[in-house]
Design an enzyme around this catalytic site. Structure first.
Site, PDB file in Angstrom:
ATOM      1  N   THR A   1       3.255   9.834  13.741  1.00 35.27           N
ATOM      2  CA  THR A   1       2.883  10.176  12.388  1.00 35.27           C
ATOM      3  C   THR A   1       3.627  11.481  11.993  1.00 35.27           C
ATOM      4  OG1 THR A   1       0.474   9.502  13.088  1.00 35.27           O
ATOM      5  CG2 THR A   1       0.853  10.398  10.827  1.00 35.27           C
TER       6      THR A   1
ATOM      7  N   TRP B   1     -21.669   1.941   6.114  1.00 35.71           N
ATOM      8  CA  TRP B   1     -20.338   0.617   6.081  1.00 35.71           C
ATOM      9  C   TRP B   1     -20.227   0.283   7.510  1.00 35.71           C
ATOM     10  CZ3 TRP B   1     -15.477   0.130   7.623  1.00 35.71           C
ATOM     11  CH2 TRP B   1     -14.752   1.130   8.384  1.00 35.71           C
TER      12      TRP B   1
ATOM     13  N   HIS C   1     -14.198   7.416  17.695  1.00 36.66           N
ATOM     14  CA  HIS C   1     -15.332   7.393  16.948  1.00 36.66           C
ATOM     15  C   HIS C   1     -16.490   7.739  17.567  1.00 36.66           C
ATOM     16  CE1 HIS C   1     -12.912   6.088  13.453  1.00 36.66           C
ATOM     17  NE2 HIS C   1     -11.941   5.486  14.400  1.00 36.66           N
TER      18      HIS C   1
ATOM     19  N   TYR D   1      -5.303   1.875  10.182  1.00 35.45           N
ATOM     20  CA  TYR D   1      -3.852   1.875   9.696  1.00 35.45           C
ATOM     21  C   TYR D   1      -3.497   0.686   8.863  1.00 35.45           C
ATOM     22  CZ  TYR D   1      -4.108   5.439  13.279  1.00 35.45           C
ATOM     23  OH  TYR D   1      -4.325   6.873  14.056  1.00 35.45           O
TER      24      TYR D   1
ATOM     25  N   ARG E   1     -23.355  14.015   7.399  1.00 34.10           N
ATOM     26  CA  ARG E   1     -23.169  12.927   6.408  1.00 34.10           C
ATOM     27  C   ARG E   1     -24.444  12.236   6.257  1.00 34.10           C
ATOM     28  NH1 ARG E   1     -19.080   8.850   9.599  1.00 34.10           N
ATOM     29  NH2 ARG E   1     -19.228   7.966   7.403  1.00 34.10           N
TER      30      ARG E   1
ATOM     31  N   SER F   1       8.125   5.129   1.454  1.00 35.72           N
ATOM     32  CA  SER F   1       9.236   5.101   1.918  1.00 35.72           C
ATOM     33  C   SER F   1      10.262   4.394   0.967  1.00 35.72           C
ATOM     34  CB  SER F   1       9.188   4.324   3.365  1.00 35.72           C
ATOM     35  OG  SER F   1       8.264   5.228   4.211  1.00 35.72           O
TER      36      SER F   1
ATOM     37  N   HIS G   1     -10.660   0.960  14.090  1.00 36.47           N
ATOM     38  CA  HIS G   1      -9.631   1.821  14.174  1.00 36.47           C
ATOM     39  C   HIS G   1      -8.320   1.207  13.780  1.00 36.47           C
ATOM     40  CE1 HIS G   1      -8.430   5.926  14.187  1.00 36.47           C
ATOM     41  NE2 HIS G   1      -7.123   5.546  14.321  1.00 36.47           N
TER      42      HIS G   1
ATOM     43  N   SER H   1     -10.468 -14.025   4.052  1.00 37.10           N
ATOM     44  CA  SER H   1      -9.387 -13.790   3.069  1.00 37.10           C
ATOM     45  C   SER H   1      -8.187 -13.076   3.609  1.00 37.10           C
ATOM     46  CB  SER H   1      -9.944 -13.417   1.731  1.00 37.10           C
ATOM     47  OG  SER H   1      -8.929 -12.607   0.924  1.00 37.10           O
ATOM     48  N   SER H   2      -8.415 -12.301   4.200  1.00 36.08           N
ATOM     49  CA  SER H   2      -7.484 -11.254   4.785  1.00 36.08           C
ATOM     50  C   SER H   2      -6.817 -11.941   5.922  1.00 36.08           C
ATOM     51  CB  SER H   2      -8.088 -10.082   5.414  1.00 36.08           C
ATOM     52  OG  SER H   2      -8.736  -9.012   4.468  1.00 36.08           O
TER      53      SER H   2
ATOM     54  N   ASP I   1       8.899 -17.517  -3.697  1.00 36.90           N
ATOM     55  CA  ASP I   1       7.364 -17.260  -3.700  1.00 36.90           C
ATOM     56  C   ASP I   1       6.869 -17.082  -2.061  1.00 36.90           C
ATOM     57  OD1 ASP I   1       4.469 -17.756  -4.140  1.00 36.90           O
ATOM     58  OD2 ASP I   1       5.296 -18.798  -5.925  1.00 36.90           O
TER      59      ASP I   1
ATOM     60  N   HIS J   1     -20.794   1.828  -1.294  1.00 41.12           N
ATOM     61  CA  HIS J   1     -19.611   2.481  -1.756  1.00 41.12           C
ATOM     62  C   HIS J   1     -18.607   2.304  -0.639  1.00 41.12           C
ATOM     63  CE1 HIS J   1     -16.882   5.770  -2.524  1.00 41.12           C
ATOM     64  NE2 HIS J   1     -17.098   6.314  -1.631  1.00 41.12           N
TER      65      HIS J   1
ATOM     66  N   GLU K   1      -8.325  -0.884  11.550  1.00 38.55           N
ATOM     67  CA  GLU K   1      -8.405  -1.113   9.960  1.00 38.55           C
ATOM     68  C   GLU K   1      -7.796   0.226   9.285  1.00 38.55           C
ATOM     69  OE1 GLU K   1      -9.410  -3.107   8.113  1.00 38.55           O
ATOM     70  OE2 GLU K   1     -10.073  -1.815   6.374  1.00 38.55           O
TER      71      GLU K   1
END
Lengths: 373, 527
Positions: free
Chosen positions: B330, B144, B305, B259, B452, B270, B255, B171-172, B108, B79, B257
């Site tokens: 933020t 994960w 974390h 963002y 969890r 925005s 971390h 890919s990213s 393009d 998941h 990630e």
């Protein structure tokens, strides 16, 4: 729906909304700081969303509101950068003091090592009153209450059990008002030792020692669970701590020491097969059955079957070695924490159970002892 | 040089593109590839959602009824992996593909064929993940985050997951290179950096984050791979390694990630708030600086974390302070959005509803973020449902709501039709309410200490868990309304004007709706 269920003594209340009632100063501080932060957040929430929803309500095109044209103000930007910054500093100040306090594990009265195993906890009293005591703590909620598919009446049974999943056979026992240092480590993967009422949570990392501490101020039983994903039975390795008065603790230590002495086996004694098998069945149930199953059939793809296993039926050396050293890269951990008699018994049991009939079916404790060297 | 000129002479050939399945497999057009990304990510949203609903079914009541704990852990793991790498990230890349060229006025993306390759890697990776359920031992069940040494114990499903993540990472990275190159080199004349739309800005910063951290993740999981198969001991204490090192490396990726998954969402919101408030974005430059500050800070907060791993006092304090600092930029963003709405002339079409819903629920996730950043309190809440509630508030109500907002906002441009406002509003209200029914009770469960990734839980947690499961099914089914709205809009509906929103600004509204296959062949001039 769960009308029959009552609060758990030392554990969560039914539909509990907040952090557990604190029994240590650290937990009390956490309570306080949580409320402190909640109030700050609530004030900001009301202010920001008050403005936003007022705007949503009033500044609508449908009410004929004409848009303003402002879109910049350096002074406003500076103000709402500096104000949050100051609020954050206000939050950090009490938190800093608490971090320092939580990490100060010095000058403990008693030091206990908590070792995480897949899936139980082992405790060794290293220093202070009770030194030398060591035992394993395993979930005592029976399978008959957990598994609805195998046991159709599991539901009514667990509803009658207020400590469902948060009870063990041997609770960790400590005296009240003494500083207890818990040193954590693990045998296989990372686990985490947690008691919410103490405000304590510390990862148990294989091959490393970490520590935390608590000083319980109230006699009673307190419960927690493993808090770091550790494999399939992650949800089934709770932690129970019994906090006793000083006298009661002393009595418990004496009793426990006598019990351990009585249990000590002579590894050089020559054992009979029936004796070993009977003992081995118990060892198997509490150490091996979680993965290899009570039937010895394992879980295909995850945990190999012992029924007809080449390793079990083969030469004893192979089986002794895997039990003492485990198998790298698999869930099979080392079980060297078990005694020679326990290991010999469980091997004898597996070599003769599940329809297995090994050539040399009896493993004597002294052979295990020899292999340890 | 003459070859280039020849190509320009044969202008008509450029409009000739393959049809049928070849149009998609050989796609080099940014709009077609964007469409592929968006459909792929929606499919993955459904797959990841089915995983979630299965595990929520098991958690509907205490005891084990539907799945066994091994499979339960596989469900939570996949998941997470599918939603992060299959749904949210590709969806934002889909938006980037469609919108960045339209918003900066170029014809393009810079590298059209690489663009095709970065998309077509994704279905391969997704297939690896889904197939891993069917190998012996099933999919990886290490969570994960794939923490070692648990991930070292797993069966072959783990290897498939590692390869899948490698491929998605490649890919990213390619997607990011494409986006950066496009934004930096192909803007229409006159569009200086500080005139770029916010969505483009946030993606520029996000693309740099991706390039910085995806290789770090690849390194971490490669080390797991060699620990598993080639006898190395990066994370095995017995061989001189350290399991906690995995967590440091993982969260150095992990971390930034988070963002990566939220900054483009900030960009979409925005764009939408000013349009429907009919008023320019308040504090444009401070929005840009706030985004950049969040991105920079994201590199020095990773160990929040890991407060329970047992860091020294100074480590705890440093990561606590750094994490709390993120609240400042933020907060600036949220204040700026509210200031943009203030004294505007607002209307509340579906994109605006989702944008306001985003601000509301994302801010709640921000508050729990502040609470979790306080290290001594995190000790109590770490690895409980409180954390699960927190990151779903910022990821579902944050990223996902912004994606919905953006879809409704640009759908008229993409399809040439207006979507059905009634269906859109139904989707919004159904999602907002069911989202809160699902995730709000998790705060209480976490405060009460429910860890969890648990397949079974004490009886005292039963009522909230039952409520959460009901909410989860409601939320999951609500997303079919979204599918309905989109399909209906593609098939027909009121003809969309070139600029269907009264208050919209930007180059994408100067071209016809639906956007023709080729746009801005001659770059527009931005004053």
């Amino acid at each position: 729906m769960a009308a029959a269920v009552s609060d758990m003594p030392g554990g969560p209340r039914v539909n509990q909304l907040n952090i557990a009632d604190p029994v240590t100063r650290i937990a009390a501080d956490q309570h306080w700081v949580h409320w402190f932060l909640m109030v700050i957040c609530a004030v900001i929430f009301v202010l920001v969303f008050g403005v936003m929803f007022y705007s949503v309500w009033k500044h609508r095109k449908s009410k004929g509101f004409k848009p303003a044209t402002f879109h910049e103000s350096t002074s406003v930007e500076i103000a709402w950068t500096i104000v949050p910054f100051i609020i954050v500093i206000g939050m950090a100040l009490p938190a800093t003091r608490m971090v320092v306090e939580q990490k100060d594990t010095s000058n403990s009265d008693i030091t206990i090592k908590a070792t995480g195993y897949q899936w139980k906890w082992g405790y060794d009293y290293l220093k202070g009153e009770g030194e030398g005591i060591s035992f394993l703590a395993t979930l005592s909620t029976p399978r008959e209450q957990i598994d609805d598919r195998q046991f159709p009446d599991a539901r009514s049974k667990r509803e009658a059990n207020p400590t469902y999943l948060m009870e063990v056979d041997n609770a960790l026992v400590v005296p009240v008002n003494k500083k207890i240092r818990i040193v954590t480590t693990a045998n296989d993967v990372i686990h985490a030792w947690m008691i919410p009422a103490f405000g304590v949570k510390q990862d148990a990392i294989p091959g490393f020692l970490r520590d935390t501490w608590f000083k319980a101020e109230k006699v009673g039983v307190y419960r927690g669970q493993c808090a770091e994903l550790c494999g399939k039975d992650h949800a089934f390795m709770p932690i129970v701590v019994e906090v006793k008065s000083e006298e009661d603790y002393r009595t418990w230590v004496e009793g426990k020491k006598k019990e351990m002495l009585a249990k000590q086996d002579d590894p050089n004694k020559e054992w009979q097969q029936a004796e070993l098998q009977a003992r081995g069945e118990k060892v198997y149930a509490s150490n091996c059955a979680a993965c290899h199953q009570a039937s010895g059939k394992g879980v295909p793809g995850n945990f190999p079957a012992l029924e007809g296993s080449k390793l079990v039926l083969g030469p004893q050396e192979g089986q002794i070695e895997i039990l003492l050293k485990g198998k790298a890269g698999t869930a099979m951990a080392s079980f060297k924490q078990l005694s020679d008699v326990e290991l010999a018994a469980v091997m004898t049991y597996t070599r003769n159970a599940f329809g297995n009939k090994a050539e040399d079916g009896i493993v004597q404790p002294k052979e295990v002892l020899a292999a340890r060297k | 040089m003459s070859a280039v000129l020849d190509h320009h002479d044969g202008h008509d050939h450029a409009h000739d593109h393959p049809h049928g399945w070849r149009r998609w497999v050989y796609a080099t057009n940014h709009k077609d590839i964007g469409t592929c990304y968006l459909w792929f990510s929606f499919a993955m949203l459904l797959v990841g959602g089915v995983n979630a609903l299965l595990l929520r079914s098991e958690l509907f009541q205490p005891g084990l009824q539907i799945v066994n704990p091994e499979f339960f852990n596989q469900l939570t793991t996949l998941h997470g992996l599918i939603m992060v790498f299959g749904a949210v990230m590709p969806a934002f890349v889909g938006f980037a593909n469609w919108q960045i060229p339209l918003m900066i006025g170029c014809s393009d993306m810079a590298f059209a064929r690489m663009n095709n390759f970065s998309f077509w890697l994704l279905p391969v990776a997704a297939a690896l993940l889904v197939v891993s359920y069917f190998v012996p031992g099933g999919a990886t069940a290490a969570g994960w985050t794939l923490y070692a040494p648990l991930s070292v114990q797993m069966g072959p499903g783990m290897d498939l997951a590692i390869f899948a993540v490698h491929i998605m990472g490649a890919s990213s990275i390619m997607g990011s290179i494409n986006i950066i190159t496009t934004i930096l080199n192909m803007r229409a004349p006159g569009m200086t950096l500080m005139k770029m739309p916010m969505f483009v800005w946030t993606w520029l910063i996000t693309a740099y984050l991706l390039i910085a951290v995806m290789p770090v993740l690849a390194g971490a999981i490669t080390m797991v791979l060699t620990d598993r198969h080639f006898g190395t001991s990066f994370f095995n204490a017995a061989g001189g390694g350290d399991p906690v090192m995995y967590q440091h490396i993982f969260w150095f990726f992990g971390h930034p990630e988070v963002y990566i998954m939220i900054l483009p969402a900030f960009g979409i919101v925005s764009e939408i708030i000013p349009t429907f408030a009919r008023k320019k974005l308040f504090g444009y430059s401070s929005m840009v600086y706030a985004t950049a500050s969040i991105a920079i800070l994201s590199f020095i907060v990773w160990a929040h974390h890991m407060f329970t791993t047992g860091m020294p006092v100074t480590g705890q304090l440093f990561f606590m302070y750094a994490t709390m600092l993120i609240a400042v930029p933020t907060g600036v963003k949220i204040f700026n959005w509210v200031a943009t709405m203030w004294r505007g002339a607002m209307t509340f079409e579906t994109p605006m509803l989702f944008a306001i819903g985003f601000i509301f629920v994302f801010t709640m996730g921000g508050f729990t973020g502040i609470i979790l950043s306080v290290a001594p309190l995190d000790i109590q809440l770490h690895d409980t449902y409180y954390v699960v509630a927190h990151f779903h508030y910022v990821l579902v109500a944050g990223s996902l709501f912004a994606l919905f907002a953006g879809t409704y906002y640009w759908l008229p441009k993409w399809t040439g039709h207006m979507y059905d406002e009634k269906i859109g509003k139904l989707h919004f209200w159904s999602s907002l309410i069911s989202f809160n029914v699902t995730f709000f009770p998790m705060h209480f469960l976490g405060l009460a200490g429910m860890p969890r990734r648990y397949a079974d839980y004490p009886m005292q947690f039963a009522d909230f868990n039952a409520l959460v499961t009901v909410g989860a099914f409601w939320f999951g089914l609500s997303q079919l309304i979204f599918l309905w709205a989109v399909v209906k809009c593609i098939k027909g509906g009121a003809k969309a004007a070139d600029k269907p929103w009264e208050g919209a600004e930007g180059l994408e509204w100067t071209i016809p709706s639906p956007a023709p296959f080729h746009t801005f062949e001659t770059p527009p001039v931005v004053k």
